[in-house]
Every structure is written in structure tokens, then in C-alpha cells.
Design a protein around this motif. Structure first.
Motif, short mmCIF file in Angstrom:
data_model
loop_
_atom_site.label_atom_id
_atom_site.label_comp_id
_atom_site.label_asym_id
_atom_site.label_seq_id
_atom_site.Cartn_x
_atom_site.Cartn_y
_atom_site.Cartn_z
N LEU A 58 9.02 -4.95 4.70
CA LEU A 58 8.14 -3.83 4.38
C LEU A 58 7.08 -4.21 3.35
O LEU A 58 5.95 -3.73 3.41
CB LEU A 58 8.97 -2.64 3.89
N SER A 59 7.45 -5.06 2.40
CA SER A 59 6.50 -5.41 1.34
C SER A 59 5.49 -6.47 1.77
O SER A 59 4.37 -6.51 1.26
CB SER A 59 7.26 -5.90 0.10
N THR A 60 5.88 -7.33 2.71
CA THR A 60 4.98 -8.42 3.11
C THR A 60 4.25 -8.14 4.42
O THR A 60 3.14 -8.62 4.62
CB THR A 60 5.76 -9.73 3.25
N ARG A 61 4.86 -7.36 5.31
CA ARG A 61 4.26 -7.13 6.62
C ARG A 61 4.14 -5.66 6.97
O ARG A 61 3.79 -5.31 8.10
CB ARG A 61 5.09 -7.82 7.71
N GLY A 62 4.46 -4.81 6.02
CA GLY A 62 4.51 -3.37 6.31
C GLY A 62 3.23 -2.81 6.89
O GLY A 62 3.27 -1.97 7.81
N ASP A 63 2.07 -3.26 6.40
CA ASP A 63 0.80 -2.72 6.88
C ASP A 63 0.52 -3.11 8.33
O ASP A 63 -0.29 -2.46 9.01
CB ASP A 63 -0.35 -3.21 5.99
N ASP A 64 1.15 -4.19 8.80
CA ASP A 64 0.90 -4.66 10.16
C ASP A 64 1.89 -4.08 11.17
O ASP A 64 1.72 -4.27 12.38
CB ASP A 64 0.99 -6.19 10.21
N PRO A 79 3.98 2.42 12.87
CA PRO A 79 4.64 3.42 12.02
C PRO A 79 6.11 3.63 12.37
O PRO A 79 6.95 3.77 11.48
CB PRO A 79 3.81 4.69 12.26
N ARG A 127 8.18 0.81 10.89
CA ARG A 127 8.34 0.96 9.44
C ARG A 127 9.40 2.00 9.11
O ARG A 127 10.25 1.81 8.24
CB ARG A 127 7.00 1.36 8.80
#
Length: 245
Positions: free
Chosen positions: A47-53, A56, A59
């Protein structure tokens, strides 16, 4: 943590034979805390390293799995407190009729973050109508121990297979990995307390306390079943246990 120290203190006020038995169970439960901690660590890392990619829905699934892992840790601490009150050598069972497919799927999903990070595929093969009677809390920890064990052996890009089947007398569960396998002379001993089997090259195969498989054996035997390990077809190990119908 305060209640854990209170529990440990109460254990050591009991007679020596009971203290020894309880200490063994507590050692195993502390060992079991590693699985949910690993799940939490893997989920937060993703979640901290790839969460934006991530989509939804993915996540949200990782967040939900983190919450489940925290709940499992709470349950384990409660079990530790319960063990401190046990005054005999018999493991108490809370037997229920359980859907095997739902049970195995729920525990596999708890490792979704670890599987994603390790690029390991988890496969479930279980008839949808298969049910079994067992203690879901204790047996859940058996399954999680075996799956966690499989992750330690399975290389990147490998497959972990979890299966269940039944005949008129037994329900059979299996967790298979893609690792280097276990030499024949150690296949029985790996279920002994603190024993760590080396691989075929003679090297210690993993880090750990050697308590997880002992816990699995004790729980399965308390249910009237049997657990063992075989060489998996194509390489790796297949951990199998039977429970009476």
C-alpha cells in the motif's frame, strides 16, 4: 502486553508438570503470531509503495486483509490467556460443522499481500459442498502454519496448492509447495518440537523456532487425525492431514 505478562506470571504459579505443558503451548502460540505480522507487513509495504497504482478494489482488499490479520493476532493472544488456565494435558476442542471451501478460501486470502509481493500464485481446489467437523480456530492456525511454511519454501514465480477432498471416513487436506523438498530421513522428525530439517544440500532451509509443525501435529492428533509430508510431484513438499468424518 500487560495482560500477556500477567498470564505468563499466572502460569508459573502452577505445578511444574502443568507449567511445562502450558509453556509449550504458549511457545507455539507466540510462534503463530509471525504469520499475521508478516501479512500486515506485506500489505502495508504494498500500500505504501504501490498503492497509487492499484485499482481501488484491490487497495480495499489489502486494507481488509490487514484488519483480518490484526483480528487474528487478537485471537491468538486470547488463546494464550485461555491456555494459562488449562489444568490437564488434553487440548479442549470447540467442534463445529464447517464449509471446507469457505474456510480454506478465507485463510488463503489472508496471504494475498504476501503472494502479490512474492509473485507466488495460490491455487485452491476444494469441492464447494465439502464440509468437515473441527475446531475452526485451532484448525485455522494449522492451515495458516502450513501456508506460511509453503511461502518460505516456494521460490518467486512458484505455486502453492491447497486442496481438500473426502471419502466415507476421512476428510483430506493438503498444502503443496514448489521448494527443494525434504530429505526422507527427516520427514518424520520435522514434526518434533524445535527440529529444523536441512535441505538436500545439508543447509538449514529456513529461519524459525521449529514449533509450527509441532503445533499442527498436536492439533490434528487431538481431532483424531494424522499429518505427514510427502514429496510433491514435480518437486517440493506436500503436507497432508486427514480428519475423521
Amino acid at each position: 502486553m500487560k495482560r500477556v505478562f500477567t498470564m505468563v506470571a499466572s502460569v508459573f504459579r502452577r505445578p511444574s508438570r502443568t507449567v511445562e505443558r502450558q509453556a509449550e503451548w504458549i511457545d507455539m502460540m507466540v510462534h503463530d503470531l509471525r504469520a499475521p505480522l508478516t501479512a500486515i507487513s506485506s500489505n502495508f509495504k504494498i500500500l505504501s509503495t504501490r498503492g497509487d497504482d492499484l485499482p481501488p478494489e484491490m487497495r480495499q482488499r489489502f486494507v481488509a486483509n490487514t484488519r483480518l490479520a490484526i483480528d487474528r493476532m487478537t485471537t491468538l493472544l486470547d488463546d494464550m490467556l485461555a491456555v494459562s488456565k488449562i489444568g490437564s494435558d488434553e487440548l479442549p476442542l470447540r467442534l463445529e460443522n464447517v464449509s471446507a471451501a469457505d474456510f480454506l478460501r478465507a485463510h488463503l486470502e489472508a496471504f494475498e499481500g504476501q503472494a502479490y509481493e512474492s509473485e507466488i500464485r495460490c491455487v485452491l481446489d476444494c469441492p464447494p459442498d465439502l464440509s468437515a467437523r473441527f475446531d475452526p480456530s485451532l484448525m485455522g492456525r494449522v492451515i495458516e502454519n502450513l501456508i506460511s511454511n509453503a511461502f518460505k519454501y516456494t521460490p518467486k514465480g512458484g505455486v502453492i496448492q491447497v486442496t481438500a477432498s473426502a471419502d466415507s471416513q476421512w476428510v483430506c487436506f493438503s498444502v503443496r509447495d514448489n521448494g527443494s523438498g525434504i530429505p526422507d530421513e527427516y520427514k518424520q522428525r520435522i514434526f518434533e518440537k524445535y527440529f529444523q530439517a536441512p535441505d538436500h544440500a545439508g543447509q538449514r532451509a529456513r529461519q524459525g523456532t521449529g514449533l509450527g509443525l509441532t503445533f499442527c501435529r498436536l492439533v490434528v492428533e487431538a481431532h483424531g487425525g494424522r499429518i505427514w509430508v510427502e514429496d510433491a510431484a514435480g518437486g517440493g513438499s506436500d503436507f497432508i492431514f486427514w480428519l475423521p468424518q
